[in-house]
Design a protein around this motif. Structure first.
Motif, short mmCIF file in Angstrom:
data_model
loop_
_atom_site.label_atom_id
_atom_site.label_comp_id
_atom_site.label_asym_id
_atom_site.label_seq_id
_atom_site.Cartn_x
_atom_site.Cartn_y
_atom_site.Cartn_z
N VAL A 248 0.83 -1.20 0.00
CA VAL A 248 0.00 0.00 0.00
C VAL A 248 0.86 1.24 0.00
CG1 VAL A 248 -2.03 1.02 1.03
CG2 VAL A 248 -1.50 -1.36 1.48
N ASN A 249 2.02 1.14 0.67
CA ASN A 249 2.89 2.31 0.77
C ASN A 249 3.39 2.77 -0.58
OD1 ASN A 249 2.62 2.70 3.46
ND2 ASN A 249 4.44 1.52 4.02
N ALA A 250 3.23 1.92 -1.59
CA ALA A 250 3.70 2.30 -2.92
C ALA A 250 2.84 3.40 -3.53
CB ALA A 250 3.69 1.07 -3.82
N ILE A 251 1.67 3.63 -2.97
CA ILE A 251 0.80 4.69 -3.51
C ILE A 251 1.42 6.04 -3.16
CG2 ILE A 251 -1.50 5.70 -3.40
CD1 ILE A 251 -2.49 2.91 -2.50
N ASP B 231 0.09 9.33 -3.77
CA ASP B 231 -0.81 10.39 -3.28
C ASP B 231 -1.17 10.11 -1.83
OD1 ASP B 231 -2.43 12.67 -3.39
OD2 ASP B 231 -4.17 11.32 -3.52
N ARG B 232 -1.02 11.13 -0.99
CA ARG B 232 -1.21 10.91 0.46
C ARG B 232 -2.64 10.55 0.82
NH1 ARG B 232 1.47 15.53 4.00
NH2 ARG B 232 0.24 14.67 5.67
N MET B 233 -3.58 11.31 0.24
CA MET B 233 -4.99 11.08 0.55
C MET B 233 -5.38 9.66 0.18
SD MET B 233 -7.23 13.32 1.68
CE MET B 233 -8.73 13.45 0.70
N THR B 234 -5.00 9.31 -1.06
CA THR B 234 -5.34 7.99 -1.57
C THR B 234 -4.72 6.91 -0.69
OG1 THR B 234 -4.97 9.08 -3.66
CG2 THR B 234 -5.53 6.75 -3.75
N ARG B 235 -3.47 7.17 -0.30
CA ARG B 235 -2.77 6.16 0.47
C ARG B 235 -3.47 5.91 1.81
NH1 ARG B 235 2.50 8.03 0.37
NH2 ARG B 235 2.36 9.01 2.39
N SER B 236 -3.86 6.99 2.44
CA SER B 236 -4.47 6.80 3.75
C SER B 236 -5.81 6.08 3.61
CB SER B 236 -4.65 8.13 4.47
OG SER B 236 -5.74 8.82 3.91
N LEU B 237 -6.55 6.42 2.56
CA LEU B 237 -7.82 5.73 2.32
C LEU B 237 -7.58 4.24 2.08
CD1 LEU B 237 -9.88 8.10 0.02
CD2 LEU B 237 -10.62 7.14 2.19
N ASP C 129 -3.39 4.05 -12.65
CA ASP C 129 -2.01 3.93 -12.16
C ASP C 129 -1.93 2.93 -11.02
OD1 ASP C 129 -2.14 6.08 -13.73
OD2 ASP C 129 -1.72 7.57 -12.17
N LEU C 130 -3.04 2.79 -10.33
CA LEU C 130 -3.00 1.99 -9.11
C LEU C 130 -3.16 0.50 -9.39
CD1 LEU C 130 -5.12 4.32 -6.81
CD2 LEU C 130 -2.65 4.10 -6.89
N ASP C 131 -3.36 0.16 -10.67
CA ASP C 131 -3.54 -1.26 -11.00
C ASP C 131 -2.39 -2.12 -10.51
OD1 ASP C 131 -5.96 -1.05 -12.02
OD2 ASP C 131 -5.33 -0.82 -14.14
N THR C 132 -1.19 -1.60 -10.74
CA THR C 132 0.00 -2.39 -10.33
C THR C 132 0.02 -2.58 -8.82
OG1 THR C 132 1.18 -0.30 -10.35
CG2 THR C 132 1.48 -1.76 -12.25
#
Lengths: 439, 379
Positions: free
Chosen positions: A217-220, A222-228, A263-266
């Motif tokens: 998950v940490n690979a995301i 964007d901060r907002m997206t990551r926390s979600l 982008d988040l597919d990977t």
């Protein structure tokens, strides 16, 4: 001459006027009586309507009273007191304890056991400030808001000053221990804290507990997206879902929030493959603390005078050590960081040189005596019965120990000092010799 | 009539220093007077103070704004309500909060009752100083009734902590107004009795009239305030000249000395100003009790007093004169500095000036007329 007689006349006149008034008061003394034969007579309470007319009136400040069963130990009264006459000590039951401190009469669940609630009425200045913030209305001046519950007693005179320290909380020792206050009890009695059987089982599950692996998950970025994503991820893992199910759950959560992009597919893919739980190894930050890279001492950087420079240098130092770089690499990274900030001066150079060559790094002098004379136990000296001698012996002992002397030297020095003072008896000499034997 | 000696050269002998106090009953507390005498004539007085010093001002720096209030009680313990009020006024000025009208009225009522109580002690002990014991027992008896009223309101008889920053601790009890009016009806004729037994007593007049005259110029130069200044005929009362609270709504006069028994500003005038002031206070009380509006006394009480940086000087007419509070706020819940202007301190400073040339027994009378409270002088 005329004035002379006039003076006599006015003098007599005022004399008679005064006597008349006195006579008048003498006759009507029953009506105007102002004094009471105090211990035998007291002011009639009901007639003065103090504390009875309106319940909320906090009148009659005779003494502070605490309904200890209602006290939740919130310390608000202690904070309000201008003279610090209230002392509260409370014991908080550890998590999972079955001890129940009970509820107050207002129905509030108590969180801790109030082990001590002392009010020193010799210090109290009866300002009433402590009674207002109490959330449970359990501390009040007698005759106060709860006067209906309690009888008013006016004279709180005591024969001894010690009796004016009121101890409201008197829990039994068993109760305190049941509430998890064994430490507190030992401290109160001046004993060393008891062995903690509770600490170990507490520590064990912490290390044994598998940790959630957040790496995918940490690979995301964007901060907002990551926390979600993290939130959804944690929930899914906790619920015991498999990796692919988790990936779906996270994707769904992000889509709902409108944050999902191709982008988040990977990332999702990696979640699907990842091992969700890892057996927690030693905490990563522990490495840094235990093993500063190449034996470098960050404290040397304190020699830097400029605050900004020091901060940057320390930051770089920490970052480099965390990565596990060796001494040279650390110094180099500090240098590059400072150069980037345009702070690299000669002073910095000197400090860095010091940092790099471990030979110059001084071994802490304070540490030396600690290692040199840990074998001696000063408590042995308590066996000396004479107060003066004991004091002198201890003083010398401490001084010698601080100077880093060997145990044998310390013993001889203590002996010598006592001899000089003419205080060394064979009995004491034995005790001092036993210092070494004890070790 | 007693006479003031102006020319010392006529009767010069060796100077003797007489120590009066700090355990002397006529010094009204722990005041020590070093009296330089020439025979029985006083040439100079050095008041020595500090026996009751309790670091009030320094102590304030370690207390929150609310916690200071009970300490102000202990400065002037004979007029504790006034001190509470003066301090609260200063902090409110700094906080810039509007105080409900009911609170203002309650404060005026308390302040005036306290003024009467304080003047009763002043008058009674002054009588005691010059040799009359009966007036003292009478005034203390009547003061007791005021203390009963205070106890009825807030539960304390001497040190109240009643007036808070932004309000008062309790609303008035139901029967308070009725009981206060009863007290006033009882009290007004009592003033006439004091006059009869003390004020117009020939011996008392002989002891006080023309003694220790304080001229208005000297009084102003020394910073005297309150009844001491007004006794010299200066019409200066902060309740009228710089009205605070709701004093501008009441009809009353400033009591000033008029030299009825001797010269303006003599000891008798200073005494008599207090008698008139008690009457004026009764007048104010009757109006205030009739006009008092309803309201919540806790409406403006701040939950936590925290003042941004700033400073204020606020003045207040207490029973003894102008009480000033200079507060510097440091942005915390505790003040950075609190300075209190003590009226009795300034009034005492004039003692040496007005007692010079009088006899030792007159010093007692002069000192009594200044009505000092050592708790406030030393703080």
């Amino acid at each position: 001459m005329g004035e002379y007689f006039k003076n006599i006349y006015t003098g007599l006149q005022s004399f008679i006027a005064g006597l008349q008034l006195s006579l008048h008061h003498y006759h009507s003394r029953k009506k105007l009586v102002a004094t009471l034969q105090y211990p035998h007579e007291k002011w009639p309470v009901e007639e003065r309507h103090i504390g009875f007319d309106l319940q909320e009136y906090n009148v009659v400040r005779s003494r502070l009273h605490v309904d200890i069963n209602d006290c939740i130990g919130c310390n608000q009264c202690v904070r309000a007191c201008p003279v610090d006459c209230i002392t509260i000590e409370s014991v908080k039951p550890p998590k999972g304890s079955e001890f129940d401190p009970g509820t107050t009469s207002n129905g509030t669940q108590k969180r801790m056991l109030v082990a001590r609630f002392d009010i020193d009425l010799t210090e109290c200045m009866f300002c009433n400030l402590c009674t207002y913030p109490c959330p449970e209305d359990c501390i009040y001046m007698v005759g106060g808001p709860n006067s209906a519950k309690h009888q008013i007693e006016y004279e709180y005179s005591k024969r001894d000053r010690k009796d004016l320290i009121f101890r409201f909380a008197n829990p039994s020792e068993e109760e305190i221990i049941a509430a998890g206050g064994a430490d507190y009890l030992a401290k109160k009695k001046g004993l060393p804290p008891p062995e903690k059987p509770a600490a170990e089982p507490k520590a064990k599950p912490k290390t044994a507990e598998p940790k959630i692996n957040y790496e995918p998950v940490n690979a995301i970025t964007d901060r907002m997206t990551r926390s979600l994503a993290k939130k959804a991820y944690t929930a899914a893992v906790r619920a015991g879902k498999t990796a692919s199910e988790t990936a779906v759950a996270v994707k769904q959560a992000l889509e709902e929030a409108g944050k999902y992009s191709s982008d988040l597919d990977t990332v999702m893919e990696s979640i699907g493959k990842a091992e969700l739980m890892t057996q927690a190894g030693p905490a990563p930050e522990k490495k840094v603390v235990e093993q500063p890279a190449g034996g470098l001492d960050i404290k040397l950087l304190n020699d830097l005078t400029d605050r900004m420079t020091r901060g940057i240098a320390k930051k770089a130092f920490m970052a480099a050590t965390r990565e596990g770089q060796d001494a040279k690499a650390v110094v180099r990274s500090i240098q590059t960081a400072l150069e980037a900030a345009d702070k690299f001066t000669d002073e910095v150079k000197a400090v860095l040189a010091k940092l790099e060559s471990p030979g110059e790094a001084p071994v802490k002098p304070a540490a030396a005596p600690k290692t040199a004379a840990p074998a001696l136990n000063i408590k042995v000296l308590n066996g000396i019965s004479d107060k003066m001698t004991r004091g002198l012996a201890k003083k010398t002992f401490m001084a010698a120990q601080r100077a880093g002397k060997s145990p044998a030297d310390i013993v001889t020095e203590v002996k010598e000092t006592l001899e000089d003072a003419g205080k060394l008896t064979p009995e004491f000499a034995k005790i001092i010799d036993s210092l070494r034997e004890d070790a | 009539m007693a006479e003031q000696l102006k020319d010392f050269s006529l009767l010069h002998s060796d100077e003797m220093i007489l120590n009066m106090g700090p355990q002397h009953p006529s010094t009204h507390g722990v005041l020590r007077l070093k009296i330089h005498t020439d025979g029985e004539i006083v040439s100079r007085i050095e008041p020595i103070i500090g026996y009751l010093h309790r670091c009030f001002e320094k102590h304030c720096e370690f207390l929150t704004y609310e916690q200071i209030v009970p300490f102000t009680d202990r400065t002037d313990y004979l007029a504790a309500m006034n001190m509470n009020d003066a301090y609260a006024l200063a902090v409110e000025k700094l906080l810039e909060i509007e105080i409900p009208e009911r609170v203002q009225y309650i404060r005026v009522i308390m302040a005036e009752l306290q003024r009467i109580a304080s003047h009763l002690v002043a008058v009674g002990t002054f009588g005691l100083d010059v040799g009359g014991i009966t007036p003292f027992t009478w005034t203390i008896r009547d003061r007791e009734r005021i203390l009963d009223l205070f106890e009825y309101v807030c539960g304390a008889r001497l040190l109240y902590n009643y007036i808070w920053v932004g309000g008062v601790s309790h609303d008035l009890p139901e029967k308070f107004i009725r009981r206060t009016l009863e007290f006033l009806d009882y009290f007004e004729p009592q003033i006439e009795e004091y006059n009869q037994i003390l004020t117009y007593n020939k011996i008392f007049i002989e002891r006080t009239a023309d003694v220790g005259t304080l001229t208005p110029e000297v009084a102003i130069n020394y910073g005297c305030t309150g009844p001491v200044l007004r006794g010299s005929g200066v019409k200066w009362d902060l309740r009228k000249t710089e009205p605070y609270a709701v004093y501008d709504k009441f009809d009353f006069d400033i009591a000033v000395g008029d030299g009825r028994m001797g010269t303006v500003g003599d000891t008798w005038d200073r005494y008599f100003v207090r008698i008139i002031e008690m009457k004026e206070s009764v007048k104010i009380l009757r109006q205030a009790l009739a006009q008092i509006p309803d309201g919540d006394v806790h409406a403006a009480v701040p939950k936590k007093v925290r003042i941004k940086e700033g400073s204020v000087y606020s003045r207040y007419e207490s029973a003894r004169g102008e009480v000033g509070f200079y507060i510097i706020a440091g942005g915390k819940d505790k003040p950075m500095r609190v300075k209190m202007r003590s009226p009795a301190f300034c009034n005492l400073s004039v003692l040496s000036e007005i007692a010079e040339g009088w006899m030792i027994s007159d010093v007692i009378a002069i000192l009594g007329s200044l009505d000092i409270v050592l708790g406030e002088i030393d703080r």
